[in-house]
Enzyme design. Structure first.
Site, PDB file in Angstrom:
ATOM      1  N   TRP A   1      31.261 -10.358  20.163  1.00  0.00           N
ATOM      2  CA  TRP A   1      32.344  -9.791  20.944  1.00  0.00           C
ATOM      3  C   TRP A   1      33.622 -10.444  20.472  1.00  0.00           C
ATOM      4  O   TRP A   1      33.567 -11.424  19.721  1.00  0.00           O
ATOM      5  CB  TRP A   1      32.103  -9.964  22.437  1.00  0.00           C
ATOM      6  CG  TRP A   1      32.378 -11.283  23.070  1.00  0.00           C
ATOM      7  CD1 TRP A   1      33.464 -11.624  23.823  1.00  0.00           C
ATOM      8  CD2 TRP A   1      31.548 -12.453  23.051  1.00  0.00           C
ATOM      9  NE1 TRP A   1      33.346 -12.920  24.274  1.00  0.00           N
ATOM     10  CE2 TRP A   1      32.198 -13.448  23.813  1.00  0.00           C
ATOM     11  CE3 TRP A   1      30.313 -12.767  22.457  1.00  0.00           C
ATOM     12  CZ2 TRP A   1      31.649 -14.724  24.004  1.00  0.00           C
ATOM     13  CZ3 TRP A   1      29.776 -14.028  22.631  1.00  0.00           C
ATOM     14  CH2 TRP A   1      30.431 -14.981  23.403  1.00  0.00           C
TER      15      TRP A   1
ATOM     16  N   ASP B   1      27.566 -15.728  18.624  1.00  0.00           N
ATOM     17  CA  ASP B   1      26.537 -16.573  19.228  1.00  0.00           C
ATOM     18  C   ASP B   1      25.713 -17.253  18.141  1.00  0.00           C
ATOM     19  O   ASP B   1      25.473 -16.677  17.077  1.00  0.00           O
ATOM     20  CB  ASP B   1      25.598 -15.718  20.094  1.00  0.00           C
ATOM     21  CG  ASP B   1      26.232 -15.321  21.421  1.00  0.00           C
ATOM     22  OD1 ASP B   1      27.237 -15.933  21.812  1.00  0.00           O
ATOM     23  OD2 ASP B   1      25.701 -14.388  22.059  1.00  0.00           O
TER      24      ASP B   1
END
Lengths: 389, 181
Positions: B109, B128
């Site tokens: 994101w 991540d």
């Protein structure tokens, strides 16, 4: 000497007899304690006064609390990042979950797991092609009003919905749904979902091929988003949406949904409306599950805090009771500690449940604001109630 | 009210990609994951063509007004304006590096954050690190222009471990992609 000894022995015997009599007397009235065997309780059917409280990231499992007593009734086996739903007929708990053959690695297995609500044993594992991993969302796993279908949102990272036939306990089909998420059942049609162009998409699954239609854009998906943990009323076929700035939309859900003009929650409380401008501190909605709809009365309860735009995850320091028909905030209930999730029972005398970062759960009477029960370590996740509508 | 064109463009691109791509083929799925990451660097180009954004203190979010540029192990470090999770800088990794043994996700994101040193906005990819249990250190949840799931590339709750050998979330990095105008 002998006489004395006899006399002493006689008194000892008498005393012993007395003592024996004293200890023996209760044994005659109380039942003798019996050795026990282990067994397992059977749960009551899902109750409209119960709250199903997800533990959260660090402590999975969905605890069931009776709103009337504050007592725990059991726990549904929901691991981290699962989604939970209740069969409308009350027969089953459904858990959409993802497992790997070797703990966090190996072959991924996605499924809808079916639990009997009474013995709470696993009835079935329905394999599905995939599902999103996110957690703390109410509208990624929804059940049709008749209990026949489950809609499971997937992001891999293309966006789609997996449709499960709960009666046959089989995965049925996958519908690609680019740019949309956060679903609600659309009775007799299929489901609807919010979209990134600010529209509401409706997916008709009654034909041979799913047909997707969209309303005109009505909200600003990136500038003033609608919280995706919104509420809907299947009996009235109405959805209620809330934006970051506090706009409340209602939508009539049908083959072609109709969205009404929004109103401001702050204006409904006699205050200036929320704004996206920085430095504009106002009462704003916030939390993970910031709103709860009491369907029978059309009252919505919203967690509110003081802040600027983009503080939408902040816990609420007040609960605002909004009469949706009158477009008025009729009550503001202050909270002694900020709370992040809110739910309301659908009973004639509703009860609120709030929880927050500290995993504390409070059961509140919204009519008086009185805290009826406080539950330590109740959970910090989203809350589900039985919807008898 | 239309404040963040770059985000809208990013959303449009991702949606168009998703719309054109049949998700039934594993190759197309992997392709989307791989394509999505390089798409984001294009965003500042589009952003630069837009009218010059207001970067005055009055136009900054609460996070941007209070952000610092010295310590990337703190939640108020400027690049973390829309991060959610454990900071990899506190878990044996770095600002754009995963801790040993963890694997960076190719997709992410994004956030648009203002650097207090030069007052400019930068596009940040929150990738991540995956394949190990949750790090648990330095948990942050900042929400500048963070939206909901129907705009997933701007949502910080999704587990973004796509295209990695394990989907277990470990921690989050904040990779500088480029100037955002």
């Amino acid at each position: 000497m002998m006489t004395m000894l006899r006399a002493t022995a006689a008194s000892v015997i008498a005393a012993t007899a007395l003592l024996a009599g004293a200890t023996a007397a209760p044994a005659q009235s109380a039942p003798e304690l019996q050795p026990e065997t282990s067994d397992t309780m059977r749960a009551d059917p899902p109750n409209p006064n119960w709250f199903y409280v997800e533990g959260g990231w660090d402590s999975p499992g969905t605890s069931i609390f009776d709103g009337l007593t504050g007592k725990m009734k059991g726990l549904v086996d929901t691991a981290r990042l699962t989604d939970f739903a209740i069969d409308p007929a009350g027969r089953y708990y459904y858990v959409a979950e993802s497992l790997w053959s070797r703990r966090d690695r190996g072959t991924r297995q996605d499924m809808v797991t079916v639990y009997d609500t009474r013995d709470m044993k696993r009835q079935a594992e329905i394999t599905i092609p995939g599902r999103i991993l996110i957690g703390a969302r109410k509208n990624n796993f929804v059940i049709s009003d008749d209990g026949r279908w489950a809609f499971v949102y997937n992001l891999d990272p293309a966006s789609s919905v997996n449709i499960v036939d709960l009666a046959a306990r089989k995965f049925r089909s996958n519908v690609e749904l680019p740019g949309c998420a956060s679903m609600m059942p659309n009775p007799g049609i299929g489901f609807s979902a919010l979209c990134s162009d600010g529209s509401l998409a409706t997916v008709d699954v009654t034909g041979k091929k799913p047909a997707i239609t969209r309303t005109a854009p009505f909200f600003q998906a990136t500038d003033d988003p609608i919280f995706d943990n919104y509420a809907y009323d299947l009996a009235k076929k109405q959805a209620v949406f809330l934006t970051y700035t506090g706009l409340i939309y209602t939508a009539a859900i049908a083959a072609q949904p109709v969205v009404a003009q929004p109103f401001s929650i702050q204006a409904a409380a006699g205050l200036r409306p929320g704004d996206t401008k920085p430095l504009d501190v106002n009462w704003m909605p916030g939390g993970r599950q910031p709103m709860a709809l009491h369907r029978p009365s059309g009252h919505m309860f919203v967690l509110m805090h003081m802040g600027e735009m983009w503080t939408h995850k902040e816990s609420g320091t007040e609960i605002w009771d909004v009469d949706l028909a009158a477009k008025k905030v009729v009550r503001r209930l202050p909270l002694k500690e900020p709370m992040n999730n809110i739910a309301v029972t659908q009973t004639a005398a509703p009860l609120l449940f709030v929880d927050g970062e500290g995993r504390k759960g409070w059961i509140i009477d919204p009519a008086t604001g009185e805290k009826k029960h406080e539950i330590e370590n109740a959970g910090g996740g989203v809350i589900t109630v039985v919807d008898p509508s | 009210m239309k404040l963040f064109d770059a985000d809208a463009i990013g959303e449009t691109i991702l949606r168009r990609l998703a719309g054109r791509t049949s998700r039934r083929g594993i190759l197309s799925r992997a392709g989307l994951a791989l394509v999505a990451a390089p798409v984001f660097p294009l965003l500042p180009v589009s952003r630069a063509q837009a009218s010059k954004p207001d970067r005055s203190a009055e136009a900054k979010t609460a996070f941007a007004r209070n952000a610092q540029s010295k310590d990337d192990t703190k939640c108020d470090y400027w690049r973390y304006c829309a991060i959610d999770g454990a900071l990899c800088t506190c878990c044996g990794g770095g600002i754009h590096s995963c801790p040993p043994g963890a694997e960076p996700s190719p997709v992410s994101w994004v956030g648009t954050c203002i650097n207090p040193d030069d007052g400019k906005a930068y596009l940040i990819a929150y990738r991540d690190c995956c394949g190990k249990p949750a790090c648990g250190q330095c948990g942050c949840d900042n929400t500048d222009r963070e939206t909901q799931l129907y705009t997933p590339q701007l949502n910080n709750d999704v587990i973004w471990c796509f295209g990695t050998s394990s989907m277990e979330y470990h921690c989050s990095t904040a990779v500088l992609v480029g100037a955002a105008g």
